[in-house]
Every structure is written in C-alpha cells, then in structure tokens.
Scaffold this motif. Sequence first.
Motif, mmCIF file in Angstrom:
data_model
loop_
_atom_site.group_PDB
_atom_site.id
_atom_site.type_symbol
_atom_site.label_atom_id
_atom_site.label_comp_id
_atom_site.label_asym_id
_atom_site.label_seq_id
_atom_site.Cartn_x
_atom_site.Cartn_y
_atom_site.Cartn_z
ATOM 1 N N LEU A 146 6.295 -2.495 -6.811
ATOM 2 C CA LEU A 146 6.283 -1.039 -6.982
ATOM 3 C C LEU A 146 5.267 -0.388 -6.046
ATOM 4 C CD1 LEU A 146 7.341 1.423 -8.516
ATOM 5 C CD2 LEU A 146 5.565 1.029 -10.234
ATOM 6 N N LEU A 147 4.073 -0.975 -5.957
ATOM 7 C CA LEU A 147 3.055 -0.426 -5.049
ATOM 8 C C LEU A 147 3.485 -0.555 -3.597
ATOM 9 C CD1 LEU A 147 -0.395 -1.502 -6.589
ATOM 10 C CD2 LEU A 147 1.034 0.469 -7.106
ATOM 11 N N GLU A 148 4.134 -1.661 -3.260
ATOM 12 C CA GLU A 148 4.639 -1.843 -1.898
ATOM 13 C C GLU A 148 5.685 -0.777 -1.550
ATOM 14 O OE1 GLU A 148 4.113 -4.922 0.563
ATOM 15 O OE2 GLU A 148 2.309 -4.131 -0.394
ATOM 16 N N ILE A 149 6.501 -0.395 -2.537
ATOM 17 C CA ILE A 149 7.524 0.625 -2.302
ATOM 18 C C ILE A 149 6.892 1.991 -2.071
ATOM 19 C CG2 ILE A 149 9.393 1.932 -3.421
ATOM 20 C CD1 ILE A 149 10.301 -0.733 -4.687
ATOM 21 N N ILE A 150 5.960 2.397 -2.939
ATOM 22 C CA ILE A 150 5.392 3.754 -2.812
ATOM 23 C C ILE A 150 4.480 3.888 -1.594
ATOM 24 C CG2 ILE A 150 5.601 4.189 -5.289
ATOM 25 C CD1 ILE A 150 2.551 3.833 -5.504
ATOM 26 N N HIS B 204 -2.860 9.024 1.155
ATOM 27 C CA HIS B 204 -3.219 7.874 0.331
ATOM 28 C C HIS B 204 -3.780 6.732 1.173
ATOM 29 C CE1 HIS B 204 0.942 6.630 1.480
ATOM 30 N NE2 HIS B 204 0.394 5.425 1.479
ATOM 31 N N ALA B 205 -4.651 5.946 0.537
ATOM 32 C CA ALA B 205 -5.187 4.718 1.134
ATOM 33 C C ALA B 205 -4.787 3.563 0.225
ATOM 34 C CB ALA B 205 -6.701 4.800 1.260
ATOM 35 N N VAL C 148 -4.751 3.633 -3.831
ATOM 36 C CA VAL C 148 -3.805 2.686 -4.437
ATOM 37 C C VAL C 148 -4.378 1.275 -4.257
ATOM 38 C CG1 VAL C 148 -1.432 1.835 -4.464
ATOM 39 C CG2 VAL C 148 -1.895 4.224 -3.835
ATOM 40 N N PHE C 149 -4.560 0.563 -5.367
ATOM 41 C CA PHE C 149 -5.151 -0.784 -5.331
ATOM 42 C C PHE C 149 -4.231 -1.791 -6.005
ATOM 43 C CE2 PHE C 149 -8.909 1.922 -5.136
ATOM 44 C CZ PHE C 149 -9.728 1.272 -4.227
ATOM 45 N N ASP C 150 -4.041 -2.936 -5.357
ATOM 46 C CA ASP C 150 -3.311 -4.049 -5.962
ATOM 47 C C ASP C 150 -4.264 -5.229 -6.135
ATOM 48 O OD1 ASP C 150 -1.447 -5.773 -6.937
ATOM 49 O OD2 ASP C 150 -0.166 -5.816 -5.162
ATOM 50 N N GLU C 151 -4.675 -5.465 -7.366
ATOM 51 C CA GLU C 151 -5.600 -6.547 -7.724
ATOM 52 C C GLU C 151 -6.866 -6.525 -6.848
ATOM 53 O OE1 GLU C 151 -5.321 -8.142 -10.309
ATOM 54 O OE2 GLU C 151 -3.235 -8.560 -10.819
#
Length: 642
Positions: A365-369, A388-389, A464-467
Amino acid sequence: MISASNLSMRFGSKILFKAVDLQLNPGQHYGLVGANGSGKSTLIKILINDISSETGSISIPSQVSVGTLKQDHFLYETTPILHAVLRGKPRLWSALEQKELLLKQDAFDETLCEELDKAEKTIAEHSGYSASSEAAKLLEGLGIYSETHLKPMSILSGGYKLRVLLAQVLFSDPDVLLLDEPTNHLDIFSIKWLEGYLRNFPGTLLISSHDWDFLNTTCNNILDLDYQTIRCYKGNYEAFLVTKAADKEQKLSTLAKQEKKKEGMQTFIDRFGAKATKARQAQSKAKLVQKLEEEISSLGISASSRAYPRITFDEYRPAGATVLALKAIHKHYGEKKVLEDISFEVERGDRIAILGANGIGKSTLLEIITKHAEPQEGSFQWGFAVQHAYFPQNHQREVHGKVSVLDWMRQFDREIPEQKLRDILGRMLFSGDDVNKSVDILSGGETARLIIAKMILMKHNVLVFDEPTNHLDMESTEALLEALQEYPGTIIFVSHNRHFISSLANRIIEITKEGLKDFKCDYVEYMEKRDLDLLSTKHHPRKAELDGGKNKEDQKNRFEEKKNLRNLRAQLEKKVKATELKCHQLEEKLKEVEKQLGDVSFYQDRSRDEQQVVLKKKVELEQQLESALEEWEVAGTELSKL
C-alpha cells in the motif's frame, strides 16, 4: 545457572567489553540492551559457544539445556512445518520416527515388539501424545495457521521460516532460553502472543531486543552493555532507564566535587610548593591529590557507546485539509490477492499507523501511494500542496553503489552548501571522515540514518515510513520518535514497534483478510476494541488466549473502566495545562505591578490613593496566584495517582 568470569572481547581495535563477571540465575528474565555494535549478539554467541571470547570462561552445568534460535531458515525445506517444530525435542522426534517405521513392518517378532515398546516409553516420557497439539498451538500463536502445518517449509517466506524455528526452540522446553531479536519478522499480534508466552516461561531467559514494550513486559532484570562493561539492573526497562540516569547524575555530581577539591589542593601546591615553611603541607596535599585522582578514576566515567542523533523535521508548508484519498485499490501478484477494495481518506494532522499480519499488503500500500508500484484497479490522489517524503523498507533500492555518503546526499540538491550537508549528516552521527564512506559498506542502522538525513533535507508536509525502527537502536528510535511527535505535518507509517505506535499514532488502520478497519483512536483503545471484536468471534484461533478465563461481560466492564480512566486522565491533563497557563499569566501581571512599585518615580508622580490601588492590585494578584498554584498542585497530584 550460567556464569561468566573475566570475559573480554574486541572487534578489531574496538573493545566491546572487558573483564566482565556475569551470572544468570534460575527463573530470572534478563533483557540485554546496548547500542548497535556494542556487542550484544557477540555475547550471546559466546554464551552458546558459537565463538570464543578473548579472555575469560563460561560455566554451564552439564544437566542444563540451553535453547537458542537457529538462523539457517533453509534447514528444513522439504520437512512439513509441524514436523520441523517437533524436531525441537530430538529424542521425542527420533522415537516418533522409529515408531512410524516399525508400524509399517508386515510382521512383528519379539525384537520389533521390544523396540516399539521402548519407542512408546520415550514418547510417553516426553508427553509425545500431546506434542502435535502443543506444536500446533505455538505455530498458531506465531501466525502460522493449521491449514499449512503439514505443508513443506519451502512454501513459507524467510520471515515465516524463522517463525517456525522460533516455535521449534520454544517447543524444546529448555532450562535456559537465549533469544537475539526474537521479534524481528513478527507482526504486532504475534509479538503480543510471544510476549505472553515468554512472560510465563519458568526457566532462565535472556533476550536481546530493541523493543521497549517487549522488554518491559517479559524481563525483570536488564543487562546494560555500555562503557565497555555489562551491569545488571533490577526491574524492567523503564525502571532501568530511571536508575541508570540517577546513577550517572550521582557520579557526575561526585566527580564535580572531587575535581573542585583537587583543583583547590593543586593551587596550594603550585603556590607554596617551593617554600620551605610550607613544603611539608604541600607534600601532604600532593599525596591527597594522587588519592583523589585514583578515586576519580574508580568512578568509571568514560565515553558511553550510546549515541543520540539530533533529528528535526521541518514542515514545508501546510497541506490542504484532505491530504490523500484512496478509492477501491486492488493489488494482486499472480493468484495471490494482496489488497482488495482499499478506500479511505487521510486528513491533515493524521498520524496513521497501518497495521495487519505480515504479507497482508501494508508495505504494498505504501509503495502504491508513493508511486513505486501500480494497483491493478482503483486510484489515489494526493491533496492540495502535498509534498511527501518516504522511508522504504527496502533500503537497498534507495542507497546503493560506490558513491560516498556526502555525494549520495548531494544528488538531492546540487545548490545546497556542502557545510549544510555535513551539518545534517553530523546530526545523524556521520561525522568527520564518516561522510566519505562508500554507501555500499554501511550497516543497516547507518543506512536507515542516512535515509532519515535525506528526509530532513527534503521539503515535505507528509512523512511516509515503512518499518523505520527495524535497524535502529533504541537511542535512534527515541530520537526519531521525539522528532515525529514535534512534527506539525501528517504521518503515515507501518511499524511493529508498539512503543513507537502507542507514542505516535492518533488513528489506526488495520488491513485484514475481511477488508479494511478504520479506528479513529490511539493504539491502547484500538487494542481494547480489537480484543473485544475477536472475543465475539466464537471460532477465532486466539479467542482462548484473549479471553484468559474471563467472560465477555468481564471484558466489556474492563473496557469501560479503562475508557472512563482515560477520560478522567484527559480531563486532568487539560486542567493541569489550563492552571499552568493561568499561573503563568498571573506571574506576568505580578511582574508588571512589581516593576511599577520598584520604580522611584512611582512614589514621586502618583498620589497616595493611586499608590494604594496598585498595592491592592498586587495583593489580589498574589492571592489569585496562590489559589491557582494550589489548584494546579491538586490536579497534578490526582493525575500522578492514575
């Protein structure tokens, strides 16, 4: 149960720890903490005899069994998942295999009957008839459900294979359990289950972890690897932080007093040392100075291995009211459906934690947005003025090649002065020649800090942060958390770190197999609502674990009590802030009046009646301030009791 004597270890020229004496006692649970690279994993490898220490020895009684998590997750590729867990008890597994082979024989003689009887006894001794059920419960708790238990390990991803190996070591029921970062590759729900399991583990437990909440709940001792030594603190992680800070403050206070005393004596020696009449006194003080230097040295105040980044995120400009809108997003890889009909809106100021089981599609989902992946169906739209960053889970996609750290940063803004780049990198612990390191040799923690440095540099109003905490030590995690708490913009993040989530999120979006669930509340309230939802599902695999012997009505009452307590806390916090502001305003007014009264011209230029008015006002303000301070103190006391 396990003791270490005079342990020393270095990595190249860097001393990890020296002359350490350590004892792990039966039934005690120890959390091992320290900065990245301080030697936590090295210590565990020494304890399990994977590597040898430079000096010292380890003593483990021969009858004591030690369990540790294997890292070779390709070890059982063709083995059924359940059988891989059962292999955690080698004698039991051997007996089960032997029994199966014997039962396949066409005819039985006396020898075969004796062998079967022997196998049956071994199985009974190791509770073998309930072993499959016990192993299945462990797998269920770790998020590997029954429909896959008899399938080969090869169907699982690397992270899930490690879960099976974790189930295997738990099934082995050792006297001593040594776990190095056991929450890696676990989703938040599996971490919660493991936490409950380890809390009730009767043996000796040693856990190296960066998870604050996990250590708080499972450990009653903290081993702190710092200052090239290891010190044991009684209590959980929060108690350790308080005690360590107090110890350091006391040492620094003692040091300051000793240094001042030494300075006074040295001044006397320098001034009168050459005079015959004062020579004896000077010699006496010189001996005292030497003794003081020894005392100062014994305080053990040296450079800590812990380092704290200085992180600040500046908002580029406020975004529009609606930051992001997603409509019916669908994503699949071949036949595997990852995201189905995902729709929600993000409002300015939201701090959204996206949760769900591993593999459910959170990262996708984060990769898509962030436009690194395309949905098969649906659309999304960033709002007005959004910049966004993004901090991706796959660091290598961002940071790769033979370029230096400084040049990697320079590519994002060619106009920025080099000194500013160096300042940002310095705040992220890249100082001096570190900026000339090639990015392809950076550790996981260094790479994560470099990506954060890039986010500091960029213009943004949405992060936006992923883990983000996967490779960060506790010091870097806390620095990041504090920066995000101060950030005025919008934050969307995926994390399994509950301390991080509970300290930051004001909204939880959970992705499940049944669809998206939107909880507009903090993490604590979300978990209470979620547990109640699961308890209402009769056949949910974790119902018994969540119920804990209490009926649904008890759970609801507990939920209401906690909700009322939260409301009361919020009211008191609001009252404390309001009375603090009132006290501040009254103090400012009182300062103005006192300034008037302190002016000589006040008594010369004003009549007696005018003077009396001001003096009366001063008395009234003092009374109001006293009343406000009392109100503030009462509210603060009540709040501290909750």
